[in-house]
Scaffold this active site. Structure first.
Site, short mmCIF file in Angstrom:
data_model
loop_
_atom_site.label_atom_id
_atom_site.label_comp_id
_atom_site.label_asym_id
_atom_site.label_seq_id
_atom_site.Cartn_x
_atom_site.Cartn_y
_atom_site.Cartn_z
N ASP A 202 0.90 -1.15 0.00
CA ASP A 202 0.00 0.00 0.00
C ASP A 202 0.94 1.20 0.00
O ASP A 202 1.62 1.45 0.99
CB ASP A 202 -0.87 -0.01 1.26
CG ASP A 202 -1.83 1.17 1.28
OD1 ASP A 202 -1.38 2.30 1.02
OD2 ASP A 202 -3.02 0.97 1.56
N HIS A 203 1.01 1.90 -1.12
CA HIS A 203 2.11 2.87 -1.24
C HIS A 203 1.99 4.01 -0.22
O HIS A 203 2.95 4.73 0.00
CB HIS A 203 2.26 3.38 -2.67
CG HIS A 203 1.26 4.42 -3.08
ND1 HIS A 203 -0.02 4.11 -3.47
CD2 HIS A 203 1.34 5.76 -3.13
CE1 HIS A 203 -0.67 5.22 -3.78
NE2 HIS A 203 0.14 6.25 -3.57
N HIS A 265 -5.73 2.87 1.61
CA HIS A 265 -4.84 3.98 2.01
C HIS A 265 -5.33 4.67 3.28
O HIS A 265 -4.57 4.97 4.19
CB HIS A 265 -4.75 5.03 0.89
CG HIS A 265 -4.25 4.49 -0.41
ND1 HIS A 265 -3.34 3.47 -0.50
CD2 HIS A 265 -4.53 4.83 -1.69
CE1 HIS A 265 -3.08 3.22 -1.78
NE2 HIS A 265 -3.80 4.03 -2.52
C1 BG6 Z 1 -3.86 4.89 -6.04
C2 BG6 Z 1 -5.24 5.01 -6.63
O1 BG6 Z 1 -3.79 3.77 -5.19
O2 BG6 Z 1 -3.57 6.06 -5.30
C3 BG6 Z 1 -5.36 6.24 -7.48
O3 BG6 Z 1 -5.53 3.86 -7.40
C4 BG6 Z 1 -4.94 7.47 -6.71
O4 BG6 Z 1 -6.68 6.40 -7.95
C5 BG6 Z 1 -3.58 7.26 -6.06
O5 BG6 Z 1 -4.89 8.57 -7.60
C6 BG6 Z 1 -3.25 8.39 -5.11
O6 BG6 Z 1 -1.93 8.28 -4.71
P1 BG6 Z 1 -1.11 9.57 -4.24
O7 BG6 Z 1 0.20 9.02 -3.79
O8 BG6 Z 1 -1.02 10.47 -5.45
O9 BG6 Z 1 -1.91 10.19 -3.15
#
Ligand code: BG6
Length: 514
Positions: A202-203, A265
């Site tokens: 989960d980044h 997230h």
């Molecule tokens: C991804 C989603 O996991 O996270 C995207 O699939 C979203 O829809 C993105 O735009 C958001 O990531 P960050 O790091 O830009 O907040």
């Protein structure tokens, strides 16, 4: 031009990183299924290159992109362009050296023979590059291929390296579509890999500011004693995006805001905000506390949630189309591009404290922020009419800004320097950019490094995935059965549907502006 995260630190701090602290990962071949896609080009390879530039990777490293299309002729140039586009500072020869470690293999994920040949290729790489049989498989593929790839890795005994090396697998979200499908997927993966070989990525957990929530709470005595229902009135978490769905119609139609952002997230952020102090900072203890917290959250129903879908509007001064007009989206789609929920956590620490979460596309701006609102003091000395420009004593707030303009603000009341007792809100501000320079590492660097080291702390355990789905599944099933007659119900460039404000207004509260 961006810099490596070593370069951005003040000189006296750089030496912390001049040698990797303690260890660097074992020699490894990283095999990226779905290697021709955007994730590889924009995030994974730039992250690996960045890590290598910071001397955090083993010299014996190889990367193999695997995908269906025959791209042998263009793959290297395309990926190199992706790294250059991230603005990472490096000379051409370093980039060339890195790209020599990267190769491509075309194969269909259901082609059993293809895995035989892939296995042979990896053995060749071991001999040529000294990668010692260690494998990190990265599943950057659409979810419908997860099981296919995993089963084939098992069938061809690639789940355990034969010559004493280790095999690990990283799986990108979404981990399932609801609780039942998540359990099925987890079971299927568990048939092939042990839990300590599985890294569900989960980044958001790779983001410095998310990791820092844990440090903010537990590395000092100042805040934690106040972190409970005696002092905290409510917690608000916003993950707003100004972008739309960026050509990902088919994916987003299935996902919607709840499955795309909230269930994963935002639950990771919430877990760090609300979990109890783990016994130690070990992966085992941290994961156990997170799971305990997630299990204490009451399942959601439509009564505690609001969904929305964007219509056309103006974002960043530009006219944009409605969700239903996006490419490859059903013109009568009932997919939500916005969701707000009120969560209750049934623990002694949090009973009675609402947690409000909202996430959406095509909102007024891109901002992710956690706002902790404190209660007023038990005995207020300054309750009389206050002169001056301020409308009363402000609530204390702690604002944890996850992105952009990363930092922390503490809002408190301050006496106006005039000869009466008027009180105005002021802010104590910490900004990453001021303290540490511009920070550029993407979350994938830390996560790839940890997976190579076999450290699961920043990954999602199967029990956490299933606990998070238990919270959302009743709501999602309820929504699936109820028509959405008012969609689209918010204009692009706004803060979402009116129902989102009403959700808080029912409790006599409102969203803090972020
Ligand atoms: C991804 C989603 O996991 O996270 C995207 O699939 C979203 O829809 C993105 O735009 C958001 O990531 P960050 O790091 O830009 O907040």
């Amino acid at each position: 031009m961006s810099k490596s995260y070593v370069e951005v630190l003040p000189p006296e701090r750089r030496e912390l990183f001049s040698k990797p602290q303690g260890q660097i990962p074992d020699p490894t071949v990283v095999v990226i299924f779905g290697g021709s896609g955007d994730l590889t080009k924009r995030k994974l390879l730039p992250a690996l290159f960045h890590l290598e530039q910071s001397s955090l990777l083993p010299r014996e490293l190889a990367v193999v992109g695997v995908a269906r299309r025959d791209l042998a002729a263009t793959f290297a140039a395309d990926m190199k362009a992706g790294i250059v586009e991230t603005g990472v500072r490096s000379d051409e020869s370093k980039l060339r050296n890195f790209m020599e470690k990267v190769s491509y293999r075309a194969m269909h994920f259901d082609d059993s023979e293809g895995y035989v040949r892939l296995k042979e290729k990896l053995a060749d790489i071991d001999r040529a590059r000294g990668t010692k049989g260690n494998r990190l498989f990265y599943l950057a593929v659409a979810p419908e291929y997860f099981q296919e790839v995993i089963n084939n890795l098992g069938k061809h005994s690639m789940n355990n390296s034969e010559n004493g090396g280790h095999a690990r697998v990283i799986i990108e979200k979404p981990f399932g579509h609801d609780l039942a499908s998540a359990i099925r997927l987890n079971d299927a993966v568990a048939n092939v890999f042990d839990e300590d070989q599985i890294f569900r990525i989960d980044h958001y957990l790779g983001k410095e500011t998310v990791q820092n929530i844990f440090v903010f709470r537990f590395a000092q005595a100042l805040f934690e004693p106040l972190w409970n229902s005696q002092y905290i009135d409510n917690v608000q978490i916003t993950a707003a995006e100004s972008i739309g769905i960026e050509g990902r119609g088919p994916f987003y139609e299935e996902a919607g805001a709840s499955r795309d952002i909230l269930q994963n997230h935002m639950m990771e952020m919430l877990a760090y905000i609300a979990m109890d102090r783990p016994r130690t900072a070990s992966a085992e203890d941290v994961i156990a506390e997170k799971v305990k917290l997630l299990k204490a959250i009451q399942p959601l129903t439509a009564g505690n949630a609001v969904r929305g879908q964007y219509g056309k509007g103006i974002v960043d001064g530009r006219e944009v189309r409605a969700y239903r007009e996006e490419e490859r989206v059903n013109p009568e789609s009932s997919t939500e591009t916005f969701a707000a929920v009120k969560m209750e956590i049934d623990t002694p620490r949090w009973r009675g404290v609402p947690f409000y979460l909202r996430a959406g596309k095509r909102l007024a701006k891109r901002v992710t922020e956690v706002v902790i609102q404190f209660k007023p003091p038990a005995h207020q000395l300054f309750s009389g009419a206050l002169a001056g420009p301020c409308q009363g004593i402000p609530a204390n707030l702690i604002r944890l800004r996850i992105q952009p303009d990363e930092g922390i603000k503490i809002v408190f009341g301050n006496k106006l320097p005039v000869p009466t007792t008027a009180i105005c809100p002021v802010e104590a501000v910490f900004r990453y950019a001021d303290a540490f320079g511009k920070y550029t590492a993407n979350g994938y660097e830390r996560l790839l490094l940890d997976a190579m080291m076999g450290d699961p702390t920043l990954f999602t355990h199967r029990n956490a995935v299933e606990a998070a789905w238990s919270i959302f599944t009743p709501l999602l099933h309820q929504w699936a059965g109820e028509a959405t007659r008012d969609f689209p119900n918010y204009a692009s460039g706004s803060w979402g549907p009116a129902g989102s404000d009403e959700l808080l207004a029912r409790d006599g509260r409102q969203w803090h502006s972020v």
